[in-house]
Motif scaffolding. Structure first.
Motif, PDB file in Angstrom:
ATOM      1  N   GLY A 217       0.784  -1.234   0.000  1.00 52.35           N
ATOM      2  CA  GLY A 217       0.000   0.000   0.000  1.00 52.35           C
ATOM      3  C   GLY A 217       0.810   1.275   0.000  1.00 52.35           C
ATOM      4  N   ALA A 218       2.098   1.197  -0.352  1.00 50.11           N
ATOM      5  CA  ALA A 218       2.951   2.383  -0.398  1.00 50.11           C
ATOM      6  C   ALA A 218       2.440   3.346  -1.466  1.00 50.11           C
ATOM      7  CB  ALA A 218       4.393   1.983  -0.699  1.00 50.11           C
ATOM      8  N   VAL A 219       2.689   4.634  -1.228  1.00 49.85           N
ATOM      9  CA  VAL A 219       2.215   5.664  -2.148  1.00 49.85           C
ATOM     10  C   VAL A 219       3.049   5.651  -3.428  1.00 49.85           C
ATOM     11  CG1 VAL A 219       1.884   8.140  -2.468  1.00 49.85           C
ATOM     12  CG2 VAL A 219       1.422   7.100  -0.249  1.00 49.85           C
ATOM     13  N   ASN A 220       2.384   5.744  -4.561  1.00 48.80           N
ATOM     14  CA  ASN A 220       3.041   5.832  -5.859  1.00 48.80           C
ATOM     15  C   ASN A 220       3.591   7.257  -6.022  1.00 48.80           C
ATOM     16  OD1 ASN A 220       3.445   6.354  -8.670  1.00 48.80           O
ATOM     17  ND2 ASN A 220       2.238   4.544  -9.160  1.00 48.80           N
ATOM     18  N   GLU A 221       4.929   7.385  -6.080  1.00 47.13           N
ATOM     19  CA  GLU A 221       5.551   8.714  -6.142  1.00 47.13           C
ATOM     20  C   GLU A 221       5.135   9.487  -7.378  1.00 47.13           C
ATOM     21  OE1 GLU A 221       7.175   5.920  -5.682  1.00 47.13           O
ATOM     22  OE2 GLU A 221       8.217   6.016  -3.754  1.00 47.13           O
ATOM     23  N   ALA A 222       4.966   8.792  -8.504  1.00 46.40           N
ATOM     24  CA  ALA A 222       4.565   9.466  -9.736  1.00 46.40           C
ATOM     25  C   ALA A 222       3.171  10.074  -9.593  1.00 46.40           C
ATOM     26  CB  ALA A 222       4.601   8.485 -10.907  1.00 46.40           C
ATOM     27  N   VAL A 223       2.272   9.347  -8.963  1.00 44.98           N
ATOM     28  CA  VAL A 223       0.922   9.861  -8.737  1.00 44.98           C
ATOM     29  C   VAL A 223       0.971  11.076  -7.819  1.00 44.98           C
ATOM     30  CG1 VAL A 223      -1.339   9.333  -7.734  1.00 44.98           C
ATOM     31  CG2 VAL A 223      -0.165   7.626  -9.125  1.00 44.98           C
ATOM     32  N   GLN A 224       1.813  11.025  -6.787  1.00 46.97           N
ATOM     33  CA  GLN A 224       1.949  12.170  -5.886  1.00 46.97           C
ATOM     34  C   GLN A 224       2.453  13.398  -6.626  1.00 46.97           C
ATOM     35  OE1 GLN A 224       4.340  11.042  -2.397  1.00 46.97           O
ATOM     36  NE2 GLN A 224       2.515  11.441  -1.184  1.00 46.97           N
ATOM     37  N   GLN A 225       3.419  13.206  -7.514  1.00 47.11           N
ATOM     38  CA  GLN A 225       3.954  14.345  -8.259  1.00 47.11           C
ATOM     39  C   GLN A 225       2.865  15.017  -9.087  1.00 47.11           C
ATOM     40  OE1 GLN A 225       7.288  12.749 -10.455  1.00 47.11           O
ATOM     41  NE2 GLN A 225       8.698  13.041  -8.750  1.00 47.11           N
ATOM     42  N   VAL A 226       2.021  14.225  -9.728  1.00 45.62           N
ATOM     43  CA  VAL A 226       0.904  14.780 -10.500  1.00 45.62           C
ATOM     44  C   VAL A 226      -0.087  15.485  -9.570  1.00 45.62           C
ATOM     45  CG1 VAL A 226      -1.118  14.182 -11.890  1.00 45.62           C
ATOM     46  CG2 VAL A 226       1.103  13.155 -12.417  1.00 45.62           C
ATOM     47  N   ASP A 309      -7.734   3.453  -9.788  1.00 51.55           N
ATOM     48  CA  ASP A 309      -7.747   2.090  -9.253  1.00 51.55           C
ATOM     49  C   ASP A 309      -6.561   1.768  -8.368  1.00 51.55           C
ATOM     50  OD1 ASP A 309     -10.098   1.673 -10.553  1.00 51.55           O
ATOM     51  OD2 ASP A 309      -9.185   0.756 -12.317  1.00 51.55           O
ATOM     52  N   LEU A 310      -5.359   2.219  -8.755  1.00 54.62           N
ATOM     53  CA  LEU A 310      -4.163   1.790  -8.040  1.00 54.62           C
ATOM     54  C   LEU A 310      -3.733   2.769  -6.953  1.00 54.62           C
ATOM     55  CD1 LEU A 310      -2.101   0.412 -11.050  1.00 54.62           C
ATOM     56  CD2 LEU A 310      -3.526  -0.843  -9.436  1.00 54.62           C
ATOM     57  N   SER A 311      -3.770   4.032  -7.238  1.00 54.03           N
ATOM     58  CA  SER A 311      -3.221   5.002  -6.298  1.00 54.03           C
ATOM     59  C   SER A 311      -4.223   5.468  -5.258  1.00 54.03           C
ATOM     60  CB  SER A 311      -2.719   6.234  -7.053  1.00 54.03           C
ATOM     61  OG  SER A 311      -3.819   6.946  -7.589  1.00 54.03           O
ATOM     62  N   MET A 312      -5.505   5.382  -5.568  1.00 63.34           N
ATOM     63  CA  MET A 312      -6.559   5.897  -4.699  1.00 63.34           C
ATOM     64  C   MET A 312      -6.442   7.415  -4.516  1.00 63.34           C
ATOM     65  SD  MET A 312      -8.459   3.329  -4.013  1.00 63.34           S
ATOM     66  CE  MET A 312      -8.054   2.387  -5.464  1.00 63.34           C
ATOM     67  N   VAL A 313      -5.789   8.075  -5.462  1.00 62.88           N
ATOM     68  CA  VAL A 313      -5.651   9.529  -5.423  1.00 62.88           C
ATOM     69  C   VAL A 313      -6.618  10.146  -6.418  1.00 62.88           C
ATOM     70  CG1 VAL A 313      -4.109  11.490  -5.839  1.00 62.88           C
ATOM     71  CG2 VAL A 313      -3.245   9.437  -4.703  1.00 62.88           C
ATOM     72  N   ARG A 340      -6.080  13.635   8.794  1.00 64.79           N
ATOM     73  CA  ARG A 340      -5.875  13.273   7.387  1.00 64.79           C
ATOM     74  C   ARG A 340      -4.881  14.168   6.654  1.00 64.79           C
ATOM     75  NH1 ARG A 340      -9.719  10.467   4.790  1.00 64.79           N
ATOM     76  NH2 ARG A 340      -8.007  10.211   3.296  1.00 64.79           N
ATOM     77  N   ALA A 341      -4.104  14.970   7.369  1.00 61.48           N
ATOM     78  CA  ALA A 341      -3.209  15.917   6.692  1.00 61.48           C
ATOM     79  C   ALA A 341      -2.259  15.215   5.727  1.00 61.48           C
ATOM     80  CB  ALA A 341      -2.414  16.730   7.717  1.00 61.48           C
ATOM     81  N   ALA A 342      -1.757  14.050   6.112  1.00 61.01           N
ATOM     82  CA  ALA A 342      -0.807  13.333   5.261  1.00 61.01           C
ATOM     83  C   ALA A 342      -1.440  12.907   3.944  1.00 61.01           C
ATOM     84  CB  ALA A 342      -0.262  12.118   6.006  1.00 61.01           C
ATOM     85  N   ILE A 389     -15.150  24.017  -2.337  1.00 59.57           N
ATOM     86  CA  ILE A 389     -13.913  23.492  -1.774  1.00 59.57           C
ATOM     87  C   ILE A 389     -13.413  22.334  -2.638  1.00 59.57           C
ATOM     88  CG2 ILE A 389     -12.835  22.433   0.255  1.00 59.57           C
ATOM     89  CD1 ILE A 389     -15.019  23.721   1.945  1.00 59.57           C
ATOM     90  N   VAL A 390     -12.108  22.342  -2.929  1.00 58.67           N
ATOM     91  CA  VAL A 390     -11.491  21.272  -3.702  1.00 58.67           C
ATOM     92  C   VAL A 390     -10.433  20.585  -2.840  1.00 58.67           C
ATOM     93  CG1 VAL A 390     -10.066  20.678  -5.697  1.00 58.67           C
ATOM     94  CG2 VAL A 390     -11.859  22.402  -5.915  1.00 58.67           C
ATOM     95  N   PHE A 391     -10.494  19.275  -2.780  1.00 56.28           N
ATOM     96  CA  PHE A 391      -9.461  18.486  -2.126  1.00 56.28           C
ATOM     97  C   PHE A 391      -8.823  17.569  -3.171  1.00 56.28           C
ATOM     98  CE2 PHE A 391     -12.551  19.022   1.432  1.00 56.28           C
ATOM     99  CZ  PHE A 391     -11.743  19.766   2.276  1.00 56.28           C
ATOM    100  N   ILE A 392      -7.500  17.470  -3.143  1.00 56.63           N
ATOM    101  CA  ILE A 392      -6.795  16.456  -3.923  1.00 56.63           C
ATOM    102  C   ILE A 392      -6.039  15.603  -2.919  1.00 56.63           C
ATOM    103  CG2 ILE A 392      -4.988  15.981  -5.610  1.00 56.63           C
ATOM    104  CD1 ILE A 392      -5.646  18.525  -7.007  1.00 56.63           C
ATOM    105  N   GLY A 393      -6.324  14.318  -2.925  1.00 55.38           N
ATOM    106  CA  GLY A 393      -5.681  13.490  -1.924  1.00 55.38           C
ATOM    107  C   GLY A 393      -5.958  12.017  -2.113  1.00 55.38           C
ATOM    108  N   ARG A 394      -5.612  11.258  -1.104  1.00 59.06           N
ATOM    109  CA  ARG A 394      -5.698   9.808  -1.152  1.00 59.06           C
ATOM    110  C   ARG A 394      -6.876   9.321  -0.318  1.00 59.06           C
ATOM    111  NH1 ARG A 394      -1.254   5.427   0.858  1.00 59.06           N
ATOM    112  NH2 ARG A 394      -1.433   3.969  -0.883  1.00 59.06           N
ATOM    113  N   ASN A 395      -7.622   8.375  -0.890  1.00 65.41           N
ATOM    114  CA  ASN A 395      -8.766   7.769  -0.192  1.00 65.41           C
ATOM    115  C   ASN A 395      -9.773   8.813   0.288  1.00 65.41           C
ATOM    116  OD1 ASN A 395      -7.803   5.053  -0.399  1.00 65.41           O
ATOM    117  ND2 ASN A 395      -6.384   5.469   1.270  1.00 65.41           N
TER     118      ASN A 395
END
Length: 415
Positions: A217-226, A309-313, A340-342, A389-395
């Motif tokens: 379940g580690a975060v995909n760095e490429a998805v985070q960069q986007v 599907d994979l990143s949940m972002v 949920r800040a992280a 309000i716009v949120f970009i994040g995981r789950n």
């Protein structure tokens, strides 16, 4: 108003008061599991205050917001460049330093060895112990020596020579530590304004990077960069078909809806599109894309917001009509940031508060680093009071977030 934890004091707690509006931001440190940051907004108004008093406060707040914006314009823009492996970042930096003539850019690198600029220039300057390598086109290059604050401190007196400063990052997925570093140092914040986070991606390989499965379940760095980016340079578009390009843009929009995608070849891009754009100016929150909020109105999209599907972002846009109660919204944001800040990569919004007359309020943030204040523009007569309000994040759970924000509305409020 911008307000952040004071440098060097993890238990710092201070406040700003502006036109009856007080923002208190407290940071009790941050762990890998959760942020202990506390969001507090206190509208200091008397229940029996007159409408003219509220309008006067609103006018003063708007004037101060405009003054703050003018102050930011005097700062040197600071752009963070991220990029996938093989995306063409080296080519972009070389283009900026040696070919283009439109902008005078100072590029900060982690190591000189990462970028293949003119070796003679490097060796000559290193021999003379110069930190700044001057290029023929008026640009310059330097490396981080010690830490970023020390490097930027050495550029303060020279910053007027440049149109902007760019920080080239290697393998960085989360720019929040850099943003926090700049914001927490008053001297640096007085001279440099965070302009944008720009991600360089290869059209040929970006899909594979985004779909790469990480263990446990580690975060995909490429998805985070986007997800963190304000602008995405989609490079090497000549190596994919039109259908493939359409599919790539669609995947990127699922993760980050409000970032502009700029197509390019061989890392050639009009620098005016990525420099001096003030993406971190909270006034930009006024112009949120209305398409993002149509999903909340009778949409059949899964309420969990797990569209990748994979990143949940994903990007999650929420709009509510009416007037928000300040204490209730405080509690909502405090709990959200604490737990949920992280997972909250970017956030921004336009807010309508009860008891604040025609004054609009705006905010934008990266994780728990929040910029918040009164907008220069006010709610116009007859304009619907819709907070967005716009949120970009995981789950992200759209249904949960929407219900919590709706619960902050004041029933029957008209002002």
């Amino acid at each position: 108003i911008r307000h952040h934890a004071l440098e060097g004091d993890p238990e710092s707690d201070s406040r700003l008061l502006l036109g009856g509006f007080r923002l208190s931001f407290h940071s009790a440190g941050r762990s890998d599991k959760a942020s202990a940051t506390r969001w507090v907004i206190s509208i200091e108004t008397l229940s029996k205050s007159s409408k003219s008093d509220r309008h006067a406060r609103a006018r003063h707040a708007a004037a101060m917001a405009e003054q703050s914006s003018t102050k930011d314009e005097a700062k040197t823009p600071f752009t963070i460049i991220t990029g996938f492996l093989g995306a063409g970042k080296t080519t972009l930096i070389n283009y900026i330093l040696t070919e283009q003539r439109d902008k005078r850019i100072c590029v900060i690198e982690n190591e000189f060895g990462e970028i293949n600029i003119d070796e003679k220039l490097v060796s000559a300057n290193m021999a003379s112990k110069e930190d700044l390598i001057q290029m023929d086109n008026g640009c310059a290059c330097c490396s981080i020596r010690g830490d970023l604050v020390r490097t930027l401190g050495g550029l303060v007196e020279k910053r007027q020579q440049f149109d902007a400063v760019m920080l080239e990052t290697t393998g960085l997925a989360d720019p929040a530590p850099i943003i926090a570093t700049l914001k927490s140092n008053q001297w640096i914040d007085d001279n440099f304004a965070i302009d944008a986070v720009v991600c360089l991606a290869s059209a040929k390989h970006v899909k594979a990077h985004l779909e790469e499965q990480k263990p446990d379940g580690a975060v995909n760095e490429a998805v985070q960069q986007v997800a963190f980016s304000d602008k995405i340079l989609l490079n090497k578009v000549d190596l994919v078909t039109p259908d493939e390009l359409t599919a790539i843009r669609k995947d990127i929009r699922k993760i980050n809806h409000f970032a502009e995608v700029i197509e390019c070849e061989r890392s050639r891009v009009d620098l005016k599109k990525i420099i001096g754009i003030n993406s971190f100016d909270i006034e930009k929150c006024i112009d949120l894309d209305p398409v993002l909020f149509k999903k909340t109105e009778g949409s059949e999209e899964p309420t969990s917001g797990k569209v990748h599907d994979l990143s949940m972002v994903s990007s999650c846009g929420i709009s509510v009509e009416g007037f928000l109660d300040v204490p209730k919204f405080n509690i909502f944001m405090a709990e959200l940031l604490q737990t949920r800040a992280a997972d909250l990569y970017r956030s921004k919004g336009v807010l309508s508060f009860a008891g604040q007359g025609d004054q609009k309020f705006v905010f934008q943030g990266v994780h728990e680093q929040i910029d918040f204040g009164p907008a220069q523009t006010q709610w116009q007569k007859g304009e619907r009071r819709v907070s967005k309000i716009v949120f970009i994040g995981r789950n992200l759970d759209r249904k949960f977030l929407t219900e919590k924000i709706e619960s902050c509305l004041v029933p029957g409020a008209t002002e």
